[in-house]
Scaffold this motif. Structure first.
Motif, PDB file in Angstrom:
ATOM      1  N   ARG A   1       0.832  -1.208   0.000  1.00 35.78           N
ATOM      2  CA  ARG A   1       0.000   0.000   0.000  1.00 35.78           C
ATOM      3  C   ARG A   1       0.865   1.256   0.000  1.00 35.78           C
ATOM      4  O   ARG A   1       0.677   2.163  -0.817  1.00 35.78           O
ATOM      5  CB  ARG A   1      -0.921   0.002   1.221  1.00 35.78           C
ATOM      6  CG  ARG A   1      -2.048  -1.032   1.193  1.00 35.78           C
ATOM      7  CD  ARG A   1      -2.912  -0.829   2.423  1.00 35.78           C
ATOM      8  NE  ARG A   1      -3.994  -1.777   2.554  1.00 35.78           N
ATOM      9  CZ  ARG A   1      -5.209  -1.597   2.046  1.00 35.78           C
ATOM     10  NH1 ARG A   1      -5.488  -0.528   1.326  1.00 35.78           N
ATOM     11  NH2 ARG A   1      -6.157  -2.499   2.240  1.00 35.78           N
TER      12      ARG A   1
ATOM     13  N   TRP B   1       3.002   1.557  -3.268  1.00 33.64           N
ATOM     14  CA  TRP B   1       2.232   2.014  -4.431  1.00 33.64           C
ATOM     15  C   TRP B   1       1.883   3.494  -4.302  1.00 33.64           C
ATOM     16  O   TRP B   1       1.938   4.242  -5.278  1.00 33.64           O
ATOM     17  CB  TRP B   1       0.985   1.154  -4.600  1.00 33.64           C
ATOM     18  CG  TRP B   1       0.119   1.568  -5.757  1.00 33.64           C
ATOM     19  CD1 TRP B   1      -1.187   1.913  -5.731  1.00 33.64           C
ATOM     20  CD2 TRP B   1       0.515   1.686  -7.137  1.00 33.64           C
ATOM     21  NE1 TRP B   1      -1.643   2.243  -6.979  1.00 33.64           N
ATOM     22  CE2 TRP B   1      -0.612   2.101  -7.870  1.00 33.64           C
ATOM     23  CE3 TRP B   1       1.713   1.469  -7.810  1.00 33.64           C
ATOM     24  CZ2 TRP B   1      -0.580   2.323  -9.233  1.00 33.64           C
ATOM     25  CZ3 TRP B   1       1.749   1.683  -9.181  1.00 33.64           C
ATOM     26  CH2 TRP B   1       0.624   2.102  -9.881  1.00 33.64           C
TER      27      TRP B   1
ATOM     28  N   HIS C   1      -0.596  -4.821  -5.902  1.00 32.23           N
ATOM     29  CA  HIS C   1      -1.604  -3.964  -5.284  1.00 32.23           C
ATOM     30  C   HIS C   1      -2.972  -4.190  -5.935  1.00 32.23           C
ATOM     31  O   HIS C   1      -3.998  -4.293  -5.245  1.00 32.23           O
ATOM     32  CB  HIS C   1      -1.195  -2.496  -5.413  1.00 32.23           C
ATOM     33  CG  HIS C   1      -2.088  -1.551  -4.662  1.00 32.23           C
ATOM     34  ND1 HIS C   1      -3.261  -1.057  -5.195  1.00 32.23           N
ATOM     35  CD2 HIS C   1      -1.991  -1.029  -3.419  1.00 32.23           C
ATOM     36  CE1 HIS C   1      -3.843  -0.258  -4.312  1.00 32.23           C
ATOM     37  NE2 HIS C   1      -3.099  -0.233  -3.224  1.00 32.23           N
TER      38      HIS C   1
END
Length: 336
Positions: free
Chosen positions: A288, A291, A308
């Motif tokens: 998370r 990204w 992701h």
């Protein structure tokens, strides 16, 4: 005399194995546990009843559930808390961390939202960021507690802290090397877990050794682009925190990120896997933040993007596979 009294925050597999390493060089090692049952078992039977249950801890390792008892008077602090709980844990213990002592972070990850690395999270909460070090490398706890040869790299903004951390851990079968590149070491430690999930998924889908080799090498280039973008040294990716840890995490049956990827490919959810194993899949958390960082900085990270999308956007695995294979190959080391 050097560092003699060390507090270890976290009684998972790595915190437990690290305590055994520290006990070789330090007279008194105290684990801070959340569970009274875990602390009692360590004190009475010298075993952690939840992690590495067959490992007998040295006699100079003890445990407590009380932060003042573990931390006050310590010469150094070692942090092995899962990344998702790192900030809240360090905030709660910060009043008891002695001023000026080295704090060595074993946790790997990148915090969602703040995009801070683990040493930065710890520095936020306990202060004096220059005393924070990160230790990383191909260090599966299951092998370290059996005295199998391994190695790590430790980095800090302060050379004295780096040396102190090295001396706390180093032994004939646990080599510790020094680095000045704290950001590079930590980015490698966080993002290699994401690549390992990708490798596990591909293995679970029946892909072969060539596929894993492609993912690891292209994953290493992806990690290098991220390291470069945040001001680290891409050469760090060639060392223990990068290539060393990447190989171990992407290929080993001990790797929870690799084995989670395999299980996910066969229909097991993240929640089911963590409940069954009792362990946190750090790569599922790190993807998370990684990204977010890639989007914010404009870093090209196709493998991170795919992991992701699979985990959090509902993208089918076959579609993610095609999104990687349909890309036009670029120069091998672009962006570094």
């Amino acid at each position: 005399m050097g560092i003699q009294r060390v507090a270890v925050i976290g009684t998972g597999s790595w915190g437990t194995a690290a305590s055994g390493l520290l006990a070789r060089n330090c007279a008194d090692v105290t684990l801070l546990a959340r569970s009274g049952a875990v602390a009692d078992s360590i004190n009475q039977a010298h075993r952690n009843p939840r992690h590495l249950r067959g490992y007998v801890l040295p006699d100079n390792v003890g445990a407590t559930t009380q932060a003042p008892e573990a931390l006050e008077g310590s010469d150094a602090v070692v942090v092995a808390t899962p990344s998702a709980f790192l900030r809240s844990t360090m905030r709660s213990v910060a009043p008891h961390v002695p001023a000026g002592v080295p704090v060595v972070v074993l946790t790997k990850g990148m915090e969602e939202g703040t995009l801070e690395l683990m040493s930065e999270v710890v520095g936020d909460e306990v202060g004096e960021p220059c005393r924070i070090a990160a230790l990383s490398g191909p260090n599966h706890a299951e092998e370290i507690c059996r005295d199998m040869v391994s190695a790590a790299v430790v980095a800090s903004p302060d050379e004295g802290v780096t040396r102190a951390a090295r001396d706390m851990f180093v032994s004939p079968d646990f080599r510790v090397y020094c680095s000045h590149d704290l950001r590079g070491v930590e980015v490698c430690g966080a993002v290699k877990n994401v690549i390992a999930i990708a490798c596990g998924i591909c293995w679970g889908l029946g892909m072969g050794d060539n596929t894993l080799a492609v993912l690891m090498t292209r994953g290493l280039a992806e990690i290098g682009r991220i390291v470069s973008a945040v001001g680290g040294d891409p050469m760090t990716c060639m060392g223990l925190a990068g290539m060393g840890d990447l190989v171990a995490t992407c290929t080993s049956s001990h790797s929870r990120n690799r084995t989670f990827g395999e299980a996910f490919a066969r229909g097991t959810s993240l929640e089911e896997y963590e409940a069954r194993t009792g362990m946190v899949v750090e790569g599922a958390k790190a993807v998370r933040g990684t990204w977010e960082l890639a989007c914010e900085r404009g870093i090209e990270t196709p493998i991170t993007r795919a992991v992701h999308a699979i985990l959090y956007e509902g993208m089918p695995m076959d579609e993610a596979r095609h999104s990687l294979l349909d890309r036009d190959p670029n120069e091998e080391f672009y962006g570094l």
